[in-house]
Structure formats: C-alpha cells, structure tokens
Design a protein around this motif. Structure first.
Motif, PDB file in Angstrom:
ATOM      1  N   VAL B 228      38.713  33.133  61.684  1.00  0.00           N
ATOM      2  CA  VAL B 228      40.118  33.155  61.255  1.00  0.00           C
ATOM      3  C   VAL B 228      40.850  34.287  61.973  1.00  0.00           C
ATOM      4  N   ILE B 229      40.176  35.425  62.125  1.00  0.00           N
ATOM      5  CA  ILE B 229      40.798  36.545  62.833  1.00  0.00           C
ATOM      6  C   ILE B 229      41.002  36.184  64.305  1.00  0.00           C
ATOM      7  N   PRO B 471      39.778  21.189  49.719  1.00  0.00           N
ATOM      8  CA  PRO B 471      40.053  20.006  50.550  1.00  0.00           C
ATOM      9  C   PRO B 471      41.194  20.305  51.522  1.00  0.00           C
ATOM     10  N   SER B 472      40.939  20.149  52.802  1.00  0.00           N
ATOM     11  CA  SER B 472      41.923  20.564  53.805  1.00  0.00           C
ATOM     12  C   SER B 472      43.254  19.832  53.645  1.00  0.00           C
ATOM     13  N   ALA B 473      43.198  18.511  53.420  1.00  0.00           N
ATOM     14  CA  ALA B 473      44.453  17.756  53.331  1.00  0.00           C
ATOM     15  C   ALA B 473      45.271  18.226  52.124  1.00  0.00           C
ATOM     16  N   VAL B 474      44.572  18.530  51.033  1.00  0.00           N
ATOM     17  CA  VAL B 474      45.290  18.974  49.827  1.00  0.00           C
ATOM     18  C   VAL B 474      45.965  20.314  50.085  1.00  0.00           C
ATOM     19  N   ALA B 482      45.972  26.246  57.550  1.00  0.00           N
ATOM     20  CA  ALA B 482      44.594  26.185  58.019  1.00  0.00           C
ATOM     21  C   ALA B 482      43.879  25.074  57.272  1.00  0.00           C
ATOM     22  N   GLY B 483      42.750  24.626  57.824  1.00  0.00           N
ATOM     23  CA  GLY B 483      41.860  23.747  57.085  1.00  0.00           C
ATOM     24  C   GLY B 483      40.844  24.610  56.359  1.00  0.00           C
ATOM     25  N   LEU B 484      40.239  24.099  55.309  1.00  0.00           N
ATOM     26  CA  LEU B 484      39.313  24.950  54.555  1.00  0.00           C
ATOM     27  C   LEU B 484      37.943  24.305  54.384  1.00  0.00           C
ATOM     28  N   GLY B 543      34.031  28.405  61.949  1.00  0.00           N
ATOM     29  CA  GLY B 543      33.851  28.446  60.496  1.00  0.00           C
ATOM     30  C   GLY B 543      34.987  29.205  59.842  1.00  0.00           C
ATOM     31  N   MET B 544      35.160  28.988  58.550  1.00  0.00           N
ATOM     32  CA  MET B 544      36.327  29.554  57.865  1.00  0.00           C
ATOM     33  C   MET B 544      36.028  30.833  57.093  1.00  0.00           C
TER      34      MET B 544
END
Ligand code: FES
Ligand code: FES
Lengths: 161, 793
Positions: B228-229, B471-474, B482-484, B543-544
């Motif tokens: 993420v950074i 959930p990324s879409a949510v 970002a996606g999660l 990765g997140m």
C-alpha cells in the motif's frame, strides 16, 4: 574525542565517543548490538534496559563515559554459547510473553534483575510493581507476569546448583 | 513435538529471534554511506510561514542538504493522498484539502514538518535544525470539536466552510423521527470518546535508499502494509514507477493501526535519497511520535434510544462529531462512517437507526484508525447507552440486553445499517461470561469491599464488531480507493518443504507461526519445514497488509485457496505417476493415494517430480509446484462477545483498581489458542488504558499538552488486572477457515465494560454517566461534590 573502555557480554571494547553519547547509543551504533532498543526520550519505557555490573539500568539514562570500566550485559549476552536460552528467555517463550518483541529485551533484562534481587519469592503484585519501569503495548502484561513467576524457581534452583 | 496444526497452542517461531536481540527492526538497519534526516517541526498550531532561513543550518558541520516544502513543490511533488472518499448527504464529495509532505505556506498543527536537515550524523542533523529560522505569523487555531464547529471558528483550511470535511448520514431520518414521536420512552445520552495516541513501542522509522547504478529506490519502513505504501508513495506522491521502487517492512514493533498510513517521512527520506544519492535514515524520537503519528478516536456524540414500555429498543438516533485533525490521513474518512455508523445495531435487533456524522478539521495531528477504529466508538456509545437505559428505566441491565439480542436462530441477520451478520450466539457468550465472572455473587463482594472502605462496581458490555475487511466491490461502492483482497503464494520446494509468501504483515500477531500451522493442517508438511515470508514488495505478490483483524480471515483464506491449487495440481501429477485417473486420487496427511488401493505418493514425491519432470505429463501440465491465490472476501466477519469488568474505587483518592476482567469472545475458528488469548489480553489492556488512563490533550490554542510519557499515561503492569480470557465460537459461514478475527475484540469490548463498572461503583453518588478516562482526580471530584448531598440525605 574521549575514549571509553568497557566489557560487553564478556568482550572488552575501547571506543571513542562524544561526551554526550548515551550508553544505549554506544551499544547500538558503535558496537552494533541492536537488541537493546530505544522506545522513548524521557527514560520511561524501559526498552533500553541492560545490566551494568549486574544491576538493571536504563541505558538511555547513562552517558557512555559513565560506563568506563564497567561490565555490561545486553540481551545478546544472555543465552549460553551453545544457544541454550536463559530460563527467563525460555519462560517468556513458553508463556507467550512477547508479541512484537520490541519491549522484550528490556523487559527480560528488568525481569532477571527483579528475580535475582528477590530470592525469597515474588507475589504477582510484586512482579507487577517491579515492572513499573517497563512499558509493553502488546501483551497486556498478563503473560509477562506469568513468565516471570515461572522463571523465579528455575533461576534460583540454578543459582543453588 | 505433538500436534502442530490448526487448534494447537504452538510456541512461536519468531520468539527465539526476538528474545535473543536478533530482531531486525527498521532502526536496526544501516545502509553503507547512510546519512541521517532530522525533521524540523512546527511548534505552532496554526501559522503563516513568511520565510525560512536555512543558511546557518546548511553551513553547519556535517550537513549535506537542507530541504523545505518549496523544494519538493518545485519538482511537482504534491501532497499525501487520502485513500477513501466519503460523500456528504447532499451528494457532494468530502472536502479534501492538500496535505503537503513538508508544509508550504502555512503550518496547521504542532508537529507539521517545515524543513528537513540531511547530515552525516543524527546529532549533526539535529544540531543544525536548531539553526533554522522560521518566520511565522500566528493564526487563530482551534483544537476541539465543539469549538471547531461553532459559528465564527477559525478556519483550518481556506475554503472549507465551518471546518466541515463531510456531513454524512445513514438511515432514514423521517422514519426514525416517526418512531421517536410515538415511543413510550426516550433515553438520551451525551458522550465523548477520548482522543488517544496509539503508542506502539517501536517509534516509526524510515530509510530511503537509492541505487545509483540501477536507478532503483528502496524504502525500509515501519509499516503494516508495504504494498500500500509503494502504491501510494510511488504513484501519487513521488511518481516513481512500481518496478523501480521496493518497500520493505521488516520486523515492526507494534502497529495498532498507526503504521498503516503513508506518512510524510517515508516520502521525505526516499526523495532525499534520490537527491543526495546516498541512503537517508530517519527515526522518530518519542516526542515526535506524539505529534506526528495518527491519533485515534476523538468523537463527541448524542445518542437517543426510543423504547416501548417493556424496554424493547424501537429506534436509535445519533449525531456525532468526528475529529479529522488538520489533514486527512490515509483512511481517516472511513473510520467514523463505514467502520462506525454501520456498527450501531451492535448485537441488538433495533429495527431503525439514523446516524449523522460530521467530520471536522482542527489544528491537531491527523486522526485515523487505531485498534478497533470506529467499532470501539460505536460499542462504547451503545453499551453506555444500554446501561443508562437500565439506570433510567430500572430494568436489570443483563435482562435488558437479553431481551434485545438478535437471537441465535436469526442468522443471516440483516441490520438496518447495511451490514448482514453471518453468525453469532450472543446469549451463549453472555451466559458463559456471567458464570466465569461470578456475576451472581457480586453483591456479596460489594458488601465486603464496603466493609473495607472501598466502592466496588461491576460492568458488562456485549459487543459486536465487523472485521476481515473486506469485499472489494462493496468497499469500492462506499468510497474506498483500493481493493481489500489478500494474496498468498505457496511455494512447495523440490524436496517438499514450503515457503509461504503472504501479503499480510506481522507486527506482533505471530503470523510466522499461525500461518505455518495452516500449512501443517492442509498439506501435512511438518511445522519446522514451513517458512513464512512477509513484508517485502520484492518477494511478495501484491498484498494489502494487516489491519482490521483481517490477516487470518482474508490472508489465511488466500492461503487455503492457494493450497487447494497445489493439491489439485499434485493430484494430476500423482494420477500420472500411479497410472490412475485424477478423480480417484485422494490427498490426506501429506500423501496422495489411489482410492481403494495401497498405492500412494508423498507430497515430496510429487514436488520432486514437478521440478524434475522426467516422468511427467508435460503436455498438459507445467513443471513446478508453486501456486498463488488472491482471495476477495464475500462479506465482513462479525466477532462478538461479552466483557465483564470489576473495579474497586478508593473514595479517599478516587483511584480505580481493576480487580477482575473477564472476556468471552466469539472469534470463529481458532488456529492458535495461545496467540488468540494474547491478542485479547493486549487489546483489553489498551481498552483499560482508554477507560482509565489515556487521553491526548490539547489546550484550546492547539498546543499538545500530553506530548510525552511524562504527561500521557500509558497502562503499566500494575494498572492491569489478571484476566480471564476464553472463547465460545460460532464459525464464519463465508470463508473457508471459519475464522473471524481476534486482534481488536479486546480494545472494542472493554472500555464500556470498565466505565459501566465505575459508574456502578458510584451508583450511590448519583452518577448516571462520566466520560473517559476515569482518572483518580476526576472521580475524587465527583465523590467530593456528592458528599454534602449524601450527608444531608
Ligand atoms: S529508551 Fe530508555 S527508558 Fe525509554
Ligand atoms: S511485545 Fe510489543 S511492546 Fe511488548
């Protein structure tokens, strides 16, 4: 620059330091002993505790020059040469008394002095009070207290051998 | 050695390293030719910068360069980005004022960076920073929430009217107002959630490194999420393509949320390393941590519950002011909205809920997620409100909770605030906790304490949280940029040992141990033949990271998926080797067997064949046994439970002693009970800290009064009681492990339990509510003020 000669974990060193250099800076930066940590700038967290001539000391509160001629033990010097852990290290592992590990070196060094100076035994309350000078943000102290209580008989049995 | 798979309290792999001083934290790393950065910070809460004179500092011994905000701006470097956009109730996007890496034009909080000195030694950098002269014109400042939204308040950012970042709502106000209009009873409570400083014991640190031959940058940093950074700093701040930027987060000494965010110092050392073509290291002093790490909490709320005559909850109406600080930290906007207001149903079947949140700029350090993030604020509000309802109606507080619980047979349960809970059993965690804490025997203990001159109280909290984000879409539809999902790579080596590459990051959680246990259980590989690698963008697929108690529920699920792929491929190889059909191959305990025969191959036989593919279905199958999976969660997970605190107050001093603490949590599938207990104990200690000791205090002008351990009270060993911690688990129904997460439950459930106990202890003193922290002096004043009245009665 002034010089300081001291023994750290059984090895003698002579090092040039500035007058204002702290013992913890000497250990970390000049000797590469990065197991001793710095967690604050007001001498309250205890992450930097080492033993100077057998007594636990916050190494951020001492000038390096004050340690001239001293015998210093850091976390790196606790285990036996063959890697066997000190009973306090072993009990910290057994009782899950560390999480991120940052407070751990200082915590272990303080705990050893606490146990050594109380051969008669330590109540849970005495252990908690004895840890006044060490902050841990991860464990909630519960397992640290358990580990120290468990190390007490092991250390004194060993001393009696 | 015994069983070391899922469910075993395996001792941690990482411990020997940490216990012998061989950890590798960022400040332990030194790069050849390294320089040191010292950051000159604003000592003003709000001021115009008329000029900065760096001449003397630049000429000081050992100084290599001095940079100010204008130097970065001149290269087109803008501000630090925000990762979540909230829309106000009128549809407009939140106010998102620029957040310069180094201040340009104005400073907006004490601690705002104004210049950076790069020198040969730390001391030389620090000495030179003293020589920098900043010409300021002080501007009026505002630090607390109610002042900041008052008419005529000083504006933190030009053009952000009334200091409002956003004015957001959830729920239908007209419907909720209608319920209140016809309710038999309404109970109202005003409360604050005190501002906290996360205080991981390892101060933040960062080293920027520039490879003059390849032109590659490396950043070593104290982060919970190196990818993420890399994305935020590379793409949005310094414009370094990701193939030229590596981010390493080595051993990290605690995070609790505060090391999620992309901080100015990371960009400063990386950019400066490129400028001076040498590595640049920065390590925070603790006083810098206080004025530059994102703070937590800081809400002011009014809560009202509409009730029928029996005490059933009919509707909940809430208004909240949430402090954002001077700038938007990376995930700040989502904390008081989607991590807070969506949790306001808690464990209760309240049918309608309305919540209005105004996020407010002030001249303080940015506020962002801290252990629990939004969920502790929701839980504290609800669980205090429920106790106040019990107080006002005379209904027993346990009974009141029981009659409003969502029943165990109601799952999946759709709340009125967007979330759908998959599983839970609140009656059971309550029942077990009451028994463990000997709730029924409490009055005898109260009487005994009274005989000793002490005021004893007991408090309960029945809470729920949402984690395993998400959930990324949510989250995308809710404003996340970002996606999660999470990633895992399972590399089975030719001789059968395994390396796990995980996108999660361990900074105390013990992933090197627990994630290895997953491999033991699923692949049957011995524990000591599994290595877990994390924290390096050069080694790990995207990765997140670790936050929101997501590592096992999301990262562990990615591992399960990747191991499923390993097994599926292994079956094909086994089928070939044993001349059977793939459908007939079974895998169990490290062994592939042809069903109904004694023909079998170990995983090592298969991996060896995969890497030495002499006898191998090479036409259909690639060589190698190395599988990657990305797992996007289907829903949040919903841990919950019951916490019970017991306290004794000395009426002569007001000091609270914690005498007992019981936690019974539902965290889903437990991989390592020892580690789960440790996570809960640590969280509870932070919650007790919030309830009794900790508070970040600004004076009205914006000076940070609690700026060191001298003034900010951290919980010490003798403030924390022995704890009784247990789990009563229901499984998460939508991830393959059934795990929900355990990292935050302690900090979420405990503060209201403690305050409920304090209020209970003071029940004869006419106390209905008091705000955290319940310090000795605060309670002493309350007791003193009540004494004449009590004497007169
Ligand atoms: S670094 Fe020595 S007490 Fe904190
Ligand atoms: S183990 Fe992290 S601070 Fe103690």
């Amino acid at each position: 620059m002034p010089q300081v000669t001291l023994t750290v974990n059984g090895k003698q060193h002579t090092v040039e330091v500035e007058g204002r250099t702290l013992l913890v800076e000497l250990l970390r930066e000049k000797l590469g002993l990065t197991g001793t940590h710095i967690g604050c700038d007001t001498s309250q967290c205890g992450a930097c505790v080492v033993h100077v001539d057998g007594i636990s000391v916050k190494s951020c509160t001492q000038l390096a020059l004050q340690a001239d001629g001293a015998n210093v033990t850091t976390i790196e010097g606790l285990a036996a040469a063959d890697g066997t852990l000190h009973p306090m290290q072993e009990m910290f592992r057994e009782h899950h008394a560390l999480q991120c590990g940052f407070c751990t070196p200082g915590m272990v060094m303080s705990a050893i002095d606490l146990v050594q100076s109380h051969p008669e035994g330590l109540s849970e309350k005495e252990i908690r009070e004895g840890l006044e000078g060490n902050l841990c943000r991860c464990t909630g102290y519960h397992n640290i207290v358990k580990a120290i209580a468990a190390a007490h008989p092991l250390m004194h049995a060993k001393a009696a051998e | 050695m015994g069983f070391q798979g899922i469910g075993a309290s395996v001792r941690r792999k990482e411990d020997v390293r940490f216990l012998s001083g061989k950890g590798n934290y960022t400040d332990d790393i030194n790069r050849p030719g390294q320089l040191y950065a010292y950051i000159k910070r604003s000592d003003r809460p709000h001021a115009k910068i008329n000029g900065i004179n760096v001449a003397a500092a630049s000429a000081a011994p050992g100084v290599v360069r001095v940079f100010v905000g204008g130097d970065m701006a001149a290269e087109g470097i803008g501000g630090l980005p925000c990762g979540w956009q909230i829309h106000s109730k009128d549809g407009s996007p939140m106010a998102e004022p620029p957040h310069p890496v180094i201040a340009v034009g104005k400073v907006r909080h004490v601690g705002d960076p104004v210049a950076v000195v790069i020198a040969e030694s730390k001391q030389e950098a620090k000495d030179a920073a003293e020589l920098i002269e900043v010409d300021y014109t002080d501007l009026p400042a505002v630090a607390n929430l109610t002042d900041a939204v008052a008419a005529g308040a000083p504006e933190v950012h030009d053009g952000v009217a009334g200091n409002i970042c956003y004015d957001w709502v959830i729920g239908d106000k007209a419907v909720v107002d209608g319920v209140f209009a016809s309710a038999a009873k309404i109970v109202k409570l005003d409360l604050t959630n005190n501002r906290l400083v996360p205080n991981a014991m390892e101060p933040r640190a960062a080293i920027g490194d520039f490879d003059t031959s390849s032109g590659d940058f490396t950043l070593y940093t104290t982060s919970q999420n190196p990818h993420v950074i890399r994305l935020l700093m590379g793409a949005f701040v310094l414009h370094i393509p990701e193939n030229k930027l590596r981010v390493v987060a080595p051993d990290v000494g605690g995070g609790f949320g505060s090391k999620i965010y992309h901080y100015a110092e990371e960009a400063i050392v990386t950019w400066a390393a490129g400028k001076v073509r040498r590595p640049v290291k920065w390590t925070a002093e603790r006083s810098e941590s206080f004025m530059s790490d994102a703070h937590g909490r800081d809400h002011v709320s009014t809560a009202e519950m509409a009730l029928d005559n029996e005490g059933h909850f009919l509707g909940l109406r809430i208004t909240t002011l949430a402090n954002m600080g001077a700038y938007l930290s990376t995930f700040a906007p989502c904390v008081p909205t989607y991590l807070y207001a969506t949790l306001l149903a808690g464990v209760y079947k309240t049918p309608v809920i309305y919540c209005n949140v105004k996020a407010v700029f002030t001249n303080t350090v940015p506020v962002d997620a801290y252990r629990g993030a939004g969920r502790p604020e929701a839980t504290y509000l609800l669980e205090r409100l429920v106790d106040v309802i019990a107080h006002d109606t005379g209904i027993d507080k346990v009974e009141l909770r029981r009659k409003n619980f969502i029943p165990a047979d109601a799952f999946p349960y759709q709340t009125p605030v967007a979330l759908q809970y998959d599983s839970g059993d609140y009656q059971t965690t309550l029942k077990v906790a009451l028994k463990t804490a000997d709730w029924d025997g409490f009055e005898a203990r109260r009487t005994a304490a009274k005989a000793n001159g002490k005021l004893r109280g007991i408090g309960i909290s029945t809470y729920l949280e949402a984690c395993g984000i998400a959930p990324s879409a949510v989250v995308g539809s809710l404003g996340a940029r970002a996606g999660l999902y999470e990633v895992a790579e399972i590399r089975v080596h030719p001789t059968g040992s395994v390396t796990v590459f995980t996108g999660t990051h361990s900074h105390g959680q013990g992933h090197e141990t627990t994630l290895a246990q997953l491999v033991v259980s699923q692949l049957g590989v011995p524990f000591d033949q599994v290595e877990v690698v994390h924290g390096d963008t050069a080694k790990i697929p995207f990765g997140m990271g670790t936050y929101g108690s997501r590592s096992l529920a999301v990262g562990g699920s990615a591992m399960v998926k990747a191991m499923d792929k390993v097994i599926a491929k292994g079956k094909k190889i086994a089928a070939h080797l044993m001349e059977a059909s793939v459908e007939d191959i079974e895998f169990k305990d490290n062994t592939f067997t042809v069903a109904g025969t004694d023909k079998s191959k170990t995983l090592t036989d298969i991996s060896l064949a995969a890497y030495v593919p002499h006898n191998y279905p090479i036409e259909e199958l690639e060589p190698g046994l190395d599988e990657t999976a990305f797992y996007d969660p289907k829903n949040f997970t919903f841990p919950g439970g019951c916490h019970i605190a017991e306290v004794e107050i000395d009426p002569e001093t007001g000091v609270v002693e914690m005498v007992n603490f019981t936690a019974v949590d539902d965290v889903g599938r437990v991989v390592n009970p020892m580690i789960v207990e440790g996570q809960v104990q640590g969280g509870v200690a932070q919650g007790i800290g919030q309830a009794l000791l900790e508070s970040a205090i600004y004076d009205p002008s914006g000076q940070l009064l609690s700026g060191s351990y001298m003034d900010y009270t951290m919980p010490r060993a003798d403030n924390i009681p022995p704890m009784s911690v247990a789990t009563e688990n229901t499984m998460c129904t939508h991830n393959p492990l059934g795990s929900k997460g355990c990292g935050e439950v302690g900090a979420i459930g405990s503060p209201p339990a403690v305050i409920n106990a304090v209020v209970d202890a003071l029940k004869d003193y006419g106390v209905r509510h008091l705000d955290m922290p319940a310090t000795g002096s605060k309670l002493w004043s309350i007791i003193q003020a009540a004494r004449p009245r009590m004497a007169a009665e």
